[in-house]
Design a protein around this motif. Sequence first.
Motif, PDB file in Angstrom:
ATOM      1  N   UNK A 184       0.777  -1.232   0.000  1.00  0.00           N
ATOM      2  CA  UNK A 184       0.000   0.000   0.000  1.00  0.00           C
ATOM      3  C   UNK A 184       0.803   1.275   0.000  1.00  0.00           C
ATOM      4  N   UNK A 185       2.101   1.176   0.269  1.00  0.00           N
ATOM      5  CA  UNK A 185       2.951   2.355   0.228  1.00  0.00           C
ATOM      6  C   UNK A 185       3.543   2.574  -1.149  1.00  0.00           C
ATOM      7  N   UNK A 186       3.848   3.820  -1.480  1.00  0.00           N
ATOM      8  CA  UNK A 186       4.402   4.179  -2.781  1.00  0.00           C
ATOM      9  C   UNK A 186       5.902   4.421  -2.648  1.00  0.00           C
ATOM     10  N   UNK A 187       6.681   3.725  -3.488  1.00  0.00           N
ATOM     11  CA  UNK A 187       8.136   3.821  -3.436  1.00  0.00           C
ATOM     12  C   UNK A 187       8.708   3.869  -4.845  1.00  0.00           C
ATOM     13  N   UNK A 188       9.880   4.454  -4.971  1.00  0.00           N
ATOM     14  CA  UNK A 188      10.601   4.384  -6.237  1.00  0.00           C
ATOM     15  C   UNK A 188      11.374   3.077  -6.314  1.00  0.00           C
ATOM     16  N   UNK A 189      11.604   2.620  -7.529  1.00  0.00           N
ATOM     17  CA  UNK A 189      12.364   1.399  -7.770  1.00  0.00           C
ATOM     18  C   UNK A 189      13.852   1.717  -7.580  1.00  0.00           C
ATOM     19  N   UNK A 190      14.538   1.059  -6.652  1.00  0.00           N
ATOM     20  CA  UNK A 190      15.958   1.362  -6.444  1.00  0.00           C
ATOM     21  C   UNK A 190      16.831   0.995  -7.630  1.00  0.00           C
ATOM     22  N   UNK A 191      16.281   0.271  -8.607  1.00  0.00           N
ATOM     23  CA  UNK A 191      17.062  -0.090  -9.781  1.00  0.00           C
ATOM     24  C   UNK A 191      17.155   0.988 -10.835  1.00  0.00           C
ATOM     25  N   UNK A 192      16.319   2.028 -10.737  1.00  0.00           N
ATOM     26  CA  UNK A 192      16.267   3.018 -11.814  1.00  0.00           C
ATOM     27  C   UNK A 192      16.679   4.407 -11.346  1.00  0.00           C
ATOM     28  N   UNK A 193      16.999   5.228 -12.330  1.00  0.00           N
ATOM     29  CA  UNK A 193      17.167   6.649 -12.081  1.00  0.00           C
ATOM     30  C   UNK A 193      15.814   7.272 -11.797  1.00  0.00           C
ATOM     31  N   UNK A 194      15.818   8.456 -11.193  1.00  0.00           N
ATOM     32  CA  UNK A 194      14.579   9.158 -10.872  1.00  0.00           C
ATOM     33  C   UNK A 194      14.381  10.348 -11.795  1.00  0.00           C
ATOM     34  N   UNK A 195      13.119  10.610 -12.126  1.00  0.00           N
ATOM     35  CA  UNK A 195      12.748  11.681 -13.044  1.00  0.00           C
ATOM     36  C   UNK A 195      11.552  12.425 -12.450  1.00  0.00           C
ATOM     37  N   UNK A 196      11.598  13.751 -12.536  1.00  0.00           N
ATOM     38  CA  UNK A 196      10.520  14.517 -11.916  1.00  0.00           C
ATOM     39  C   UNK A 196       9.288  14.507 -12.809  1.00  0.00           C
ATOM     40  N   UNK A 197       8.225  13.854 -12.324  1.00  0.00           N
ATOM     41  CA  UNK A 197       6.957  13.781 -13.045  1.00  0.00           C
ATOM     42  C   UNK A 197       5.862  13.461 -12.053  1.00  0.00           C
ATOM     43  N   UNK A 198       4.602  13.824 -12.406  1.00  0.00           N
ATOM     44  CA  UNK A 198       3.475  13.617 -11.482  1.00  0.00           C
ATOM     45  C   UNK A 198       3.685  14.378 -10.172  1.00  0.00           C
ATOM     46  N   UNK A 199       4.408  15.492 -10.254  1.00  0.00           N
ATOM     47  CA  UNK A 199       4.696  16.357  -9.106  1.00  0.00           C
ATOM     48  C   UNK A 199       5.487  15.636  -8.029  1.00  0.00           C
TER      49      UNK A 199
END
Length: 373
Positions: free
Chosen positions: A109-124
């Motif tokens: 139920x929690x929202x997290x980024x995938x540690x395998x990828x780079x991060x990109x600013x989108x969806x605020x």
Amino acid sequence: MMNHKFLSLIFIAVLAGSACLAQTNQPAIVEDFKPSTKNQPGQEYPQVNSQGYARFRVVAPQAQSVSVSLGLGGKGGTVLTKGAGGVWTGTTEGPMDEGFHYYHLSIDGGVFNDPGTLNFYGSARWESGIEIPAQDKDFYALKDVPHGNVQQVLFPSKSTGTSRRAFIYTPPGYGKDPKKRYPVLYLQHGWGEDETAWSNQGHANLIMDNMIADGKIKPFIIVMTYGMTNDVKFGGLKNFDIKPFQTVLVDELIPFVDTNFRTLADPSNRAMAGLSMGGVETHMITLARPDLFSYYALLSGGVYTPTEIKDKSKLKLIFISCGSRENPDGVKKAVTDLRGAGFNVVSYVSQNTAHEFLTWRRSLRELAPMLFR
């Protein structure tokens, strides 16, 4: 001013996401998966294959459920399956649209980024990103050609009481001839994104470098700044006020750029374009200040009508584009109406794409050769 119903439709398209799946019956999955080009250095997952499927692997031994907000597989997108050692894996149920897509993980139920990828600013927010290789990816590929520079600048903004940020692309050779001056394109991101989007997700600098190397375009400067859009919430688009950003752009950023960079500081050498909500901003500002820009471009950002353009004395080109899964009929009708009223207008429809960055990369490729000729 642009119809509020249209603004809402743009917002819905953004929220719906760009991770479209090809339809119809799918052939067997080809096991030629490779790491996505958007992965962190040395990370093997996520992976993509030659058919456009995406495969994920997440280590979460204590988790009860893991899914990816990309593709099908229920409300959570692609549902992952737990295996030995608490390793969760899964593959999208069908191939993804080519190009770049945002996504994130849902773990219990929690929202997290995938540690395998780079991060990109989108969806605020900062999101994970994945790249599905496109058949025509060569035009935005990193090649052995002369490269321009993308530099961060801070410019004073009295209207907001802050120093604001912009990223400015200068073409190859900019620093070699101190007497040479360049036209300028002011290029806006979409809702939920910021001034990093066109370089990071859109590869605008690489598109420019490659086209300049091929002799397809006249070199020009690109200015990318935050469009002050992300405080706009769903249902509140009718209350969007362009005036604060118009003040920043017109009264603060343009003078700063003309003072600190070797620009051709006149309307015939100045263009404005934007994707999605950035197209809405472009629409509003170019109509309000036709004295500043001679080239207007809306990329999945609505259309112009002949009656709303009151002053076309300096207007040289209108460019309107979208993906084939968006509103191509509306774009084509707008172009017909504008041409009938005597405007120089060009449309472009990106095939097999929706409200996503491959649409906008291709749109920039089509637009750039038409500017400042």
